[in-house]
Scaffold this motif. Sequence first.
Motif, PDB file in Angstrom:
ATOM      1  N   VAL A 134       9.237  21.423 -37.846  1.00  0.00           N
ATOM      2  CA  VAL A 134       9.418  22.730 -37.196  1.00  0.00           C
ATOM      3  C   VAL A 134       8.157  23.287 -36.552  1.00  0.00           C
ATOM      4  O   VAL A 134       8.216  24.313 -35.878  1.00  0.00           O
ATOM      5  N   ASN A 135       7.007  22.659 -36.787  1.00  0.00           N
ATOM      6  CA  ASN A 135       5.737  23.095 -36.195  1.00  0.00           C
ATOM      7  C   ASN A 135       5.533  24.607 -36.322  1.00  0.00           C
ATOM      8  O   ASN A 135       5.414  25.334 -35.334  1.00  0.00           O
ATOM      9  N   PRO A 136       5.473  25.135 -37.538  1.00  0.00           N
ATOM     10  CA  PRO A 136       5.350  26.584 -37.715  1.00  0.00           C
ATOM     11  C   PRO A 136       3.999  27.115 -37.264  1.00  0.00           C
ATOM     12  O   PRO A 136       2.984  26.419 -37.347  1.00  0.00           O
ATOM     13  N   VAL A 180      -4.464  24.322 -45.225  1.00  0.00           N
ATOM     14  CA  VAL A 180      -3.898  24.926 -44.012  1.00  0.00           C
ATOM     15  C   VAL A 180      -4.953  25.080 -42.928  1.00  0.00           C
ATOM     16  O   VAL A 180      -4.650  24.989 -41.725  1.00  0.00           O
ATOM     17  N   LYS A 181      -6.198  25.285 -43.320  1.00  0.00           N
ATOM     18  CA  LYS A 181      -7.277  25.442 -42.331  1.00  0.00           C
ATOM     19  C   LYS A 181      -7.401  24.243 -41.400  1.00  0.00           C
ATOM     20  O   LYS A 181      -7.939  24.366 -40.300  1.00  0.00           O
ATOM     21  N   ASN A 182      -6.925  23.089 -41.839  1.00  0.00           N
ATOM     22  CA  ASN A 182      -7.041  21.876 -41.036  1.00  0.00           C
ATOM     23  C   ASN A 182      -5.881  21.686 -40.068  1.00  0.00           C
ATOM     24  O   ASN A 182      -5.821  20.663 -39.371  1.00  0.00           O
ATOM     25  N   TYR A 183      -4.950  22.640 -40.040  1.00  0.00           N
ATOM     26  CA  TYR A 183      -3.767  22.510 -39.169  1.00  0.00           C
ATOM     27  C   TYR A 183      -3.846  23.504 -38.013  1.00  0.00           C
ATOM     28  O   TYR A 183      -4.391  24.569 -38.126  1.00  0.00           O
ATOM     29  N   MET A 192      -4.339  27.353 -34.580  1.00  0.00           N
ATOM     30  CA  MET A 192      -4.491  27.106 -36.011  1.00  0.00           C
ATOM     31  C   MET A 192      -3.330  27.749 -36.765  1.00  0.00           C
ATOM     32  O   MET A 192      -2.951  28.887 -36.499  1.00  0.00           O
ATOM     33  N   MET A 193      -2.756  27.000 -37.698  1.00  0.00           N
ATOM     34  CA  MET A 193      -1.694  27.547 -38.530  1.00  0.00           C
ATOM     35  C   MET A 193      -2.252  28.640 -39.436  1.00  0.00           C
ATOM     36  O   MET A 193      -3.341  28.513 -39.985  1.00  0.00           O
ATOM     37  N   GLN A 194      -1.498  29.727 -39.586  1.00  0.00           N
ATOM     38  CA  GLN A 194      -1.908  30.838 -40.434  1.00  0.00           C
ATOM     39  C   GLN A 194      -1.255  30.719 -41.815  1.00  0.00           C
ATOM     40  O   GLN A 194      -0.179  30.143 -41.965  1.00  0.00           O
ATOM     41  N   GLN A 232       7.269  42.823 -24.484  1.00  0.00           N
ATOM     42  CA  GLN A 232       6.017  43.579 -24.448  1.00  0.00           C
ATOM     43  C   GLN A 232       5.116  43.255 -25.627  1.00  0.00           C
ATOM     44  O   GLN A 232       3.907  43.471 -25.562  1.00  0.00           O
ATOM     45  N   VAL A 233       5.697  42.741 -26.697  1.00  0.00           N
ATOM     46  CA  VAL A 233       4.902  42.475 -27.901  1.00  0.00           C
ATOM     47  C   VAL A 233       4.571  41.000 -28.101  1.00  0.00           C
ATOM     48  O   VAL A 233       3.680  40.658 -28.878  1.00  0.00           O
ATOM     49  N   LEU A 234       5.260  40.098 -27.393  1.00  0.00           N
ATOM     50  CA  LEU A 234       5.071  38.678 -27.639  1.00  0.00           C
ATOM     51  C   LEU A 234       5.401  37.902 -26.363  1.00  0.00           C
ATOM     52  O   LEU A 234       6.471  38.081 -25.790  1.00  0.00           O
ATOM     53  N   ASP A 235       4.473  37.042 -25.939  1.00  0.00           N
ATOM     54  CA  ASP A 235       4.697  36.284 -24.709  1.00  0.00           C
ATOM     55  C   ASP A 235       5.237  34.885 -24.962  1.00  0.00           C
ATOM     56  O   ASP A 235       5.681  34.206 -24.040  1.00  0.00           O
ATOM     57  N   LYS A 236       5.207  34.429 -26.223  1.00  0.00           N
ATOM     58  CA  LYS A 236       5.773  33.129 -26.568  1.00  0.00           C
ATOM     59  C   LYS A 236       6.275  33.182 -28.005  1.00  0.00           C
ATOM     60  O   LYS A 236       5.880  34.065 -28.778  1.00  0.00           O
ATOM     61  N   PRO A 237       7.151  32.254 -28.405  1.00  0.00           N
ATOM     62  CA  PRO A 237       7.719  32.307 -29.758  1.00  0.00           C
ATOM     63  C   PRO A 237       6.651  32.240 -30.842  1.00  0.00           C
ATOM     64  O   PRO A 237       5.622  31.587 -30.676  1.00  0.00           O
ATOM     65  N   TYR A 238       6.925  32.932 -31.929  1.00  0.00           N
ATOM     66  CA  TYR A 238       6.045  32.878 -33.089  1.00  0.00           C
ATOM     67  C   TYR A 238       6.917  32.673 -34.318  1.00  0.00           C
ATOM     68  O   TYR A 238       7.736  33.527 -34.673  1.00  0.00           O
ATOM     69  N   VAL A 239       6.736  31.519 -34.981  1.00  0.00           N
ATOM     70  CA  VAL A 239       7.593  31.113 -36.097  1.00  0.00           C
ATOM     71  C   VAL A 239       6.833  31.175 -37.410  1.00  0.00           C
ATOM     72  O   VAL A 239       5.774  30.560 -37.564  1.00  0.00           O
TER      73      VAL A 239
END
Length: 327
Positions: free
Chosen positions: A296-298, A324-327, A1-3, A207-214
Amino acid sequence: MMQLSILNLAPVRQGQSPKNAIDSLVNLAKFAENLGVARYWIAEHHNMPSLVSSATQLLIGHVLAHTTSLNVGSGGVMLPNHSPLIVAEQYGTLATLYPNRVELGLGRAPGTDPMTARALRRNEADVSHNFPHDVAELQHYFGNNTTSVKAVPATNTNVPIYILGSSTSSAYLAGELGLPYAFASHFAPRMMVEAVKIYRTQFKPSQVLDKPYVIIGTNAIVADTDKNAQFLATSTYQFFLNVVRGQSNPLLPPVDNMDEIWHPHEKSMAMNMLNCSLIGSQTTVNHQLNTLKIAVNPDELMVVSYIFDEDLQKQSYTMLNDIVKNY
């Protein structure tokens, strides 16, 4: 879910004192906490009378003291202006007072004009090229630091670090370090797609992130109709006209006709900076957000909303949150 998150530059509205503007910043933070946003960030700017966010760490502490669960951070600390040790001491202290609620977004720009930047540094050197080293130094201070120089009480607080950028340079660094990346498309959208692609391509798990976060910065104004949203947006247009003209007017009420205020070339310059904006009714903004998602699929939207009427600003955030709740 998009934040959904909120970015606040602490603008001074017409008729407000600096204290009023700070009160508005806190009031919006309390609203954001009740809305359930992911984070609430305050941006560092200097020598700008229309913004009161120069002492960012003090405002963050003030907001933390008036909320109970909201994640509050810098969007960001302009690291060339500061010693990493001082930043670690300040934010380590905040993290000690308010555990698991403090975040540190870092930028490599000064956040001001060249003359003020020199006054902040107290020398002529441009230290922005030290940014990667300074980020590493901050990570060291916040971790299990065993060296003789310690940022008390920052050690082992592990304050979360985010890399901010408005071009492609910081995208490489964020990917290399495996840190979350926030792109400032709310005022510099031109290289957004390229920067996000570079970050995701270059990303190395850490150590803090296992995949990208945009995180994508965007302007947003949502109202019951497109016409009303465009009317409210004229406060934003006047704010960016300040930038084009090099002025420091306060945040102004909306107007019926912007073409009576700006010249065509000024409009073009302002709208280029505002190219990443969500403005309209909920239906219109939903379509705009879908276009942004395709581009960009944020993972998260970091939204700034220059709406003069504070109640309408809150209403806009509420309506956007529903979308945004719907994404």
